[in-house]
Design an enzyme around this catalytic site. Sequence first.
Site, mmCIF file in Angstrom:
data_model
loop_
_atom_site.group_PDB
_atom_site.id
_atom_site.type_symbol
_atom_site.label_atom_id
_atom_site.label_comp_id
_atom_site.label_asym_id
_atom_site.label_seq_id
_atom_site.Cartn_x
_atom_site.Cartn_y
_atom_site.Cartn_z
ATOM 1 N N GLY A 165 0.825 -1.198 0.000
ATOM 2 C CA GLY A 165 0.000 0.000 0.000
ATOM 3 C C GLY A 165 0.861 1.250 0.000
ATOM 4 O O GLY A 165 1.986 1.268 -0.503
ATOM 5 N N GLY A 166 0.345 2.311 0.628
ATOM 6 C CA GLY A 166 1.060 3.582 0.642
ATOM 7 C C GLY A 166 2.414 3.500 1.310
ATOM 8 O O GLY A 166 3.269 4.372 1.108
ATOM 9 N N GLY A 397 19.991 13.391 -31.982
ATOM 10 C CA GLY A 397 19.600 13.888 -30.662
ATOM 11 C C GLY A 397 20.287 13.117 -29.555
ATOM 12 O O GLY A 397 20.613 13.684 -28.502
ATOM 13 N N ALA A 398 20.524 11.839 -29.791
ATOM 14 C CA ALA A 398 21.142 11.036 -28.735
ATOM 15 C C ALA A 398 22.606 11.435 -28.537
ATOM 16 O O ALA A 398 23.127 11.363 -27.425
ATOM 17 C CB ALA A 398 21.029 9.553 -29.055
HETATM 18 C C1 HXC Z 1 -1.916 -4.209 12.876
HETATM 19 C C2 HXC Z 1 -0.844 -6.052 12.045
HETATM 20 C C3 HXC Z 1 -0.812 -5.468 10.762
HETATM 21 C C4 HXC Z 1 -1.370 -4.182 10.600
HETATM 22 C C5 HXC Z 1 0.144 -7.383 10.652
HETATM 23 N N1 HXC Z 1 -0.257 -7.244 11.925
HETATM 24 N N2 HXC Z 1 -0.199 -6.327 9.916
HETATM 25 N N3 HXC Z 1 -1.395 -5.431 13.092
HETATM 26 N N4 HXC Z 1 -1.908 -3.590 11.680
HETATM 27 N N5 HXC Z 1 -1.352 -3.550 9.430
HETATM 28 C C6 HXC Z 1 -0.070 -8.179 13.034
HETATM 29 C C7 HXC Z 1 -0.939 -9.389 12.931
HETATM 30 O O1 HXC Z 1 -2.165 -9.123 13.562
HETATM 31 C C8 HXC Z 1 -0.124 -10.412 13.699
HETATM 32 O O2 HXC Z 1 -0.281 -10.204 15.084
HETATM 33 C C9 HXC Z 1 1.284 -10.043 13.361
HETATM 34 O O3 HXC Z 1 1.247 -8.675 12.930
HETATM 35 C C10 HXC Z 1 1.853 -10.882 12.256
HETATM 36 O O4 HXC Z 1 0.959 -10.863 11.165
HETATM 37 P P1 HXC Z 1 0.481 -12.183 10.426
HETATM 38 O O5 HXC Z 1 -0.702 -11.816 9.609
HETATM 39 O O6 HXC Z 1 0.365 -13.304 11.394
HETATM 40 O O7 HXC Z 1 1.765 -12.472 9.515
HETATM 41 P P2 HXC Z 1 1.804 -13.120 8.071
HETATM 42 O O8 HXC Z 1 0.909 -14.318 8.010
HETATM 43 O O9 HXC Z 1 3.240 -13.314 7.784
HETATM 44 O O10 HXC Z 1 1.193 -12.023 7.079
HETATM 45 C C11 HXC Z 1 1.895 -10.826 6.905
HETATM 46 C C12 HXC Z 1 0.991 -9.835 6.140
HETATM 47 C C13 HXC Z 1 -0.387 -9.725 6.884
HETATM 48 C C14 HXC Z 1 0.784 -10.318 4.697
HETATM 49 C C15 HXC Z 1 1.726 -8.499 6.094
HETATM 50 O O11 HXC Z 1 -0.142 -9.467 8.270
HETATM 51 C C16 HXC Z 1 -1.227 -8.624 6.356
HETATM 52 O O12 HXC Z 1 -1.881 -8.761 5.304
HETATM 53 N N6 HXC Z 1 -1.308 -7.518 7.108
HETATM 54 C C17 HXC Z 1 -2.100 -6.374 6.733
HETATM 55 C C18 HXC Z 1 -1.441 -5.697 5.579
HETATM 56 C C19 HXC Z 1 -2.185 -4.469 5.173
HETATM 57 O O13 HXC Z 1 -3.215 -4.528 4.478
HETATM 58 N N7 HXC Z 1 -1.730 -3.332 5.716
HETATM 59 C C20 HXC Z 1 -2.301 -2.069 5.424
HETATM 60 C C21 HXC Z 1 -1.664 -1.634 4.091
HETATM 61 S S1 HXC Z 1 -2.292 -0.115 3.588
HETATM 62 P P3 HXC Z 1 -0.121 -11.382 16.142
HETATM 63 O O14 HXC Z 1 -0.434 -10.735 17.436
HETATM 64 O O15 HXC Z 1 -1.079 -12.428 15.731
HETATM 65 O O16 HXC Z 1 1.296 -11.827 16.055
HETATM 66 C C22 HXC Z 1 -1.232 0.930 4.245
HETATM 67 C C23 HXC Z 1 -1.641 2.304 3.983
HETATM 68 C C24 HXC Z 1 -0.509 3.244 4.143
HETATM 69 O O17 HXC Z 1 -0.290 0.612 4.844
HETATM 70 C C25 HXC Z 1 -0.953 4.541 3.551
HETATM 71 C C26 HXC Z 1 0.113 5.543 3.550
HETATM 72 C C27 HXC Z 1 -0.266 6.722 2.737
#
Ligand code: HXC
Length: 507
Positions: A165-166, A397-398
Amino acid sequence: MADNEKIQELVHREARIRAMGGPDRVARQHQLGKWTARERLDALLDAGTFQELGAHVVARVGEPAPADGVVTGVGQVAGRPVYVYAQDFTVVGGSLGEMHAQKIQAMQDLALKAGCPMIGLNDSGGARIQEGVDALSGYGAIFRRNTHASGVIPQITVIMGPSAGGAVYSPALTDLVVMVRGTAQMFITGPQVIRAVTGEQVTAEQLGGADAQLTKSGVAHFAVDDDRAALALTRELLARFPANNVEDPPRRPARPPRAVDLNGLVPNDPNKPYDVRRVIAGLVDDESFLECQAGYADNVVVGWAYVDGQPMGVIANQPRVLAGTLDIDGSDKLARFVRLCDAFNFPLLTLVDTPGYLPGTAQEYGGIIRHGAKVLYAYAEATVPKITVIVRKAYGGAYLAMCSRSLGADLAIAWPSAEIAVMGPEPAANIIYRRDLETAEDPAAARREKVAEYRERFANPYVAAARGYVDAVVEPAETRHALVRMLSSLLSKREARPSKKHGNVPL
Ligand code: HXC
């Protein structure tokens, strides 16, 4: 006694912080082939130099998490200070909340004030979902600082896990992005979203893995096999860069170049390719060329090298790929590299062998005019010493774009094989000798004759040298010596540009 209890409390708190996400999550991290944030910092920094800052920061939301998922501080690489942050996936998935973001921002502010490089080690689930808009705002404030620091201090991001994402935009705003194969992934929208919206089936690695972002998109500058290699490369990059834009990149002890038969390297037939990396090897100090973005737009080769111990940025057309033409991706790669070198005081060495910009509707519709203009802009804007070596073809040009004298090269060398002309001999002969060719008894023989005549009259280095567009025609084997002499004469160069808010680079 009371004091001792306070010290005990500190020791206890520190132990809890150092344990980060606990043994199970650390074991899982290791199973995935990834190191923890602290292990990574140990490998990046000189032993015993890391001073952690902000270790006791906690989020306002939820249970306090060790270091709030990001280890921040200052350390040294090869004896020079660098500010660092390292996200730790074992703590709340390295996700970025308000305070996690503030810790990174604090390092960015210190790095900019102190004029030291800023290094980010990214391994994060992105915006911390529980912290909503505070997390998003945290990213915004990081992006702003990335932008303000751009061109002042070197900024390097190492992607060592997810970056979705961002969250990808902080790395994209930094100077160099290093990615680890198999564990690092960068994308705006993930595979599930793509499948839902377009029906396209793609794995996360195919979509945004290190090789995809290096070779297909050009987002990454380096792809390496594991955390150890990523951090060793980051140390090497830091050793080559100055701490900031008012320092010069550090020199290294001079070494002779590799023994390459430069006189016999470039084929007489202008349509025969050769590997320009061999020319580079024959000119720069042995083993000193560090190529950047190898595998992306390989019709242009860029990287850093030392010439008699003096750091330089090297830019070359690669006749082995697309005949060394300049296309959209190659122009972007070249222009960005030139601007990076200029910002951090690397003199430029440009090796020219290009028949021109790549023709075709895909290039025109894709904006080759706009992208090609970046090359001209970057070279004309650069104030560092600029030396150009015209190896063979330099058409149209290059020719101008590849750091010609008219565009601002300080000194230009041509090899005897150089062909500096408006266009290549074949199309040029067809146009200017059209009447002669139409009336010839044997058109094929006449064309051969006219092409040879054109080559002799126009496509050689001496016409350009006679007008002063080329400063010296030099035997390939002698070029290293000429380069060393010319470079040493230019190191004190100072060139001013009119003061302005900023230019309008054709993006
Ligand atoms: C809070 C999070 C988290 C998040 C992971 N965790 N991502 N907690 N916010 N964004 C936590 C999980 O709950 C978990 O906690 C631990 O981190 C490990 O994550 P898992 O899912 O068990 O790990 P894995 O299976 O390896 O998967 C990794 C992952 C997945 C693919 C990154 O966690 C995931 O899809 N996370 C969300 C990604 C996402 O959509 N993020 C937002 C992106 S948008 P526990 O306690 O169980 O260990 C964004 C916008 C930014 O970032 C904008 C800026 C302009």
